[in-house]
Write a protein that holds these residues in place. Structure first.
Motif, PDB file in Angstrom:
ATOM      1  N   VAL A  45       0.954  -1.206  -0.129  1.00  0.00           N
ATOM      2  CA  VAL A  45       0.123  -0.005   0.031  1.00  0.00           C
ATOM      3  C   VAL A  45       0.832   1.339   0.087  1.00  0.00           C
ATOM      4  O   VAL A  45       1.743   1.399   0.789  1.00  0.00           O
ATOM      5  CB  VAL A  45      -1.007   0.012   1.235  1.00  0.00           C
ATOM      6  CG1 VAL A  45      -1.881   1.234   1.296  1.00  0.00           C
ATOM      7  CG2 VAL A  45      -1.892  -1.261   1.150  1.00  0.00           C
ATOM      8  N   LYS A 184      -5.348  -6.785   3.549  1.00  0.00           N
ATOM      9  CA  LYS A 184      -5.165  -5.520   2.732  1.00  0.00           C
ATOM     10  C   LYS A 184      -5.930  -4.451   3.439  1.00  0.00           C
ATOM     11  O   LYS A 184      -5.669  -3.270   3.569  1.00  0.00           O
ATOM     12  CB  LYS A 184      -6.005  -5.897   1.499  1.00  0.00           C
ATOM     13  CG  LYS A 184      -5.825  -4.709   0.435  1.00  0.00           C
ATOM     14  CD  LYS A 184      -6.698  -5.035  -0.799  1.00  0.00           C
ATOM     15  CE  LYS A 184      -8.411  -5.206  -0.428  1.00  0.00           C
ATOM     16  NZ  LYS A 184      -9.160  -5.465  -1.584  1.00  0.00           N
ATOM     17  N   ILE A 188      -4.347  -0.714   4.641  1.00  0.00           N
ATOM     18  CA  ILE A 188      -5.006   0.585   4.201  1.00  0.00           C
ATOM     19  C   ILE A 188      -5.212   1.369   5.476  1.00  0.00           C
ATOM     20  O   ILE A 188      -4.860   2.489   5.556  1.00  0.00           O
ATOM     21  CB  ILE A 188      -6.078   0.328   3.404  1.00  0.00           C
ATOM     22  CG1 ILE A 188      -5.862  -0.407   2.111  1.00  0.00           C
ATOM     23  CG2 ILE A 188      -6.819   1.701   3.144  1.00  0.00           C
ATOM     24  CD1 ILE A 188      -7.004  -0.767   1.270  1.00  0.00           C
ATOM     25  N   ILE A 213      -2.914   0.538  -4.271  1.00  0.00           N
ATOM     26  CA  ILE A 213      -2.772  -0.786  -3.587  1.00  0.00           C
ATOM     27  C   ILE A 213      -2.441  -1.759  -4.570  1.00  0.00           C
ATOM     28  O   ILE A 213      -2.740  -1.428  -5.825  1.00  0.00           O
ATOM     29  CB  ILE A 213      -3.792  -1.188  -2.759  1.00  0.00           C
ATOM     30  CG1 ILE A 213      -3.631  -2.510  -2.122  1.00  0.00           C
ATOM     31  CG2 ILE A 213      -5.175  -1.283  -3.705  1.00  0.00           C
ATOM     32  CD1 ILE A 213      -4.622  -2.946  -1.098  1.00  0.00           C
TER      33      ILE A 213
END
Length: 281
Positions: A45, A184, A188, A213
């Motif tokens: 990211v 994920k 973030i 990403i």
């Protein structure tokens, strides 16, 4: 920054063994808007702060797509970053055309560092005044590199560059042990939290940050504003408006009605300074 006669040429050494123009280029990276990178085993990211020159202008793009498996976030001179990202894109295309496979991230970073190093050894050139966070995914997994104007490069689990990046680094250092196994969404969230640390009191919204990403089965892409704002609301990162209200409700219960009022006045007097500070840099 003031130097002496040893900073007139990038190839001139000082008696202390320093190249001042290279240090000036590294200082330009520190003055740029903040950029943040994090990686897990499967995802990378990249985040950056959108800083416009004035309220009437749009912000400059700070995150660039190099290939489906590589992206970069920059801090410093945007024009230099744009040129270097175009060079990286060209190298990826040439490698893919020749070998019919994606360019390994580490090899591209070495080529980029060699290109930056040449500018520190030629008197008719100047160092690139930009730092790059290179995030990528290849057969060996996810990678995050930092390329310095001096020609050095380093691999990180998480890193931040640019103005006020030390606050983001402090947050990342407290959390980096969890990044390797993070999902994920967790990456973030941590990227947004680290970005908020660089704002120094300014409210975090989708208009002041950009998130990108890439991961396994997920090509590099930049999240749109609506998605970023939904993530901010979902993670409940912005709670600054609720905290002062809670403090004001609790204060009268102690019965010291005279004491909190001057304290509230001082807070109100310092709040505008916090809001103005990010615009001075």
């Amino acid at each position: 920054m003031f130097r002496n006669q040893y900073d007139t040429d990038v190839t001139t050494w000082s008696p202390a063994g320093r190249l001042f123009q290279v240090e000036y280029a590294m200082e330009a990276v520190k003055q740029g808007s903040a950029a943040i990178g994090l990686r897990s085993k499967t995802h990378v990211v990249l985040a950056c702060v959108n800083k416009a020159n004035s309220e009437l202008s749009s912000h400059q793009k700070k995150i660039f797509k190099v290939d489906d498996h590589i992206g970069v976030a920059i801090s410093g001179l945007t024009a230099d970053g744009r040129v270097l990202s175009r060079y990286m894109r060209s190298e990826c295309i040439n490698y893919s055309y020749t070998y019919e496979s994606p360019l390994p991230v580490g090899r591209l970073v070495v080529q980029l560092a060699d290109k930056a190093q040449v500018c520190t050894q030629r008197s008719w050139k100047r160092p690139y005044g930009v730092g790059l966070l290179v995030g990528g995914l290849d057969e060996s997994g996810a990678h995050l590199y930092f390329n310095c104007p001096s020609g050095n490069y380093f691999e990180y689990q998480a890193f931040a560059i640019g103005s006020r990046s030390q606050a983001a680094k402090t947050y990342l250092e407290r959390r980096f042990e969890n990044f390797k196994d993070s999902s994920k969404d967790d990456l973030i969230k941590d990227a947004l939290m680290a970005t908020r640390e660089t704002l120094q009191g300014e409210k975090l919204t989708s208009s002041v940050c950009t998130i990108s990403i890439l991961g396994v089965g997920e090509p590099f892409h930049i999240l749109d504003r609506e998605t970023v704002q939904k993530l901010i609301d979902e993670f409940e990162i912005v709670k600054e408006d609720d905290v002062p209200a809670a403090d004001q409700d609790v204060a009268p219960e102690h019965g010291d009605s005279a004491a909190p009022e001057p304290a509230a006045g001082t807070d109100q007097g310092s709040a505008p300074d916090q809001g103005v500070a990010p615009m001075d840099i």
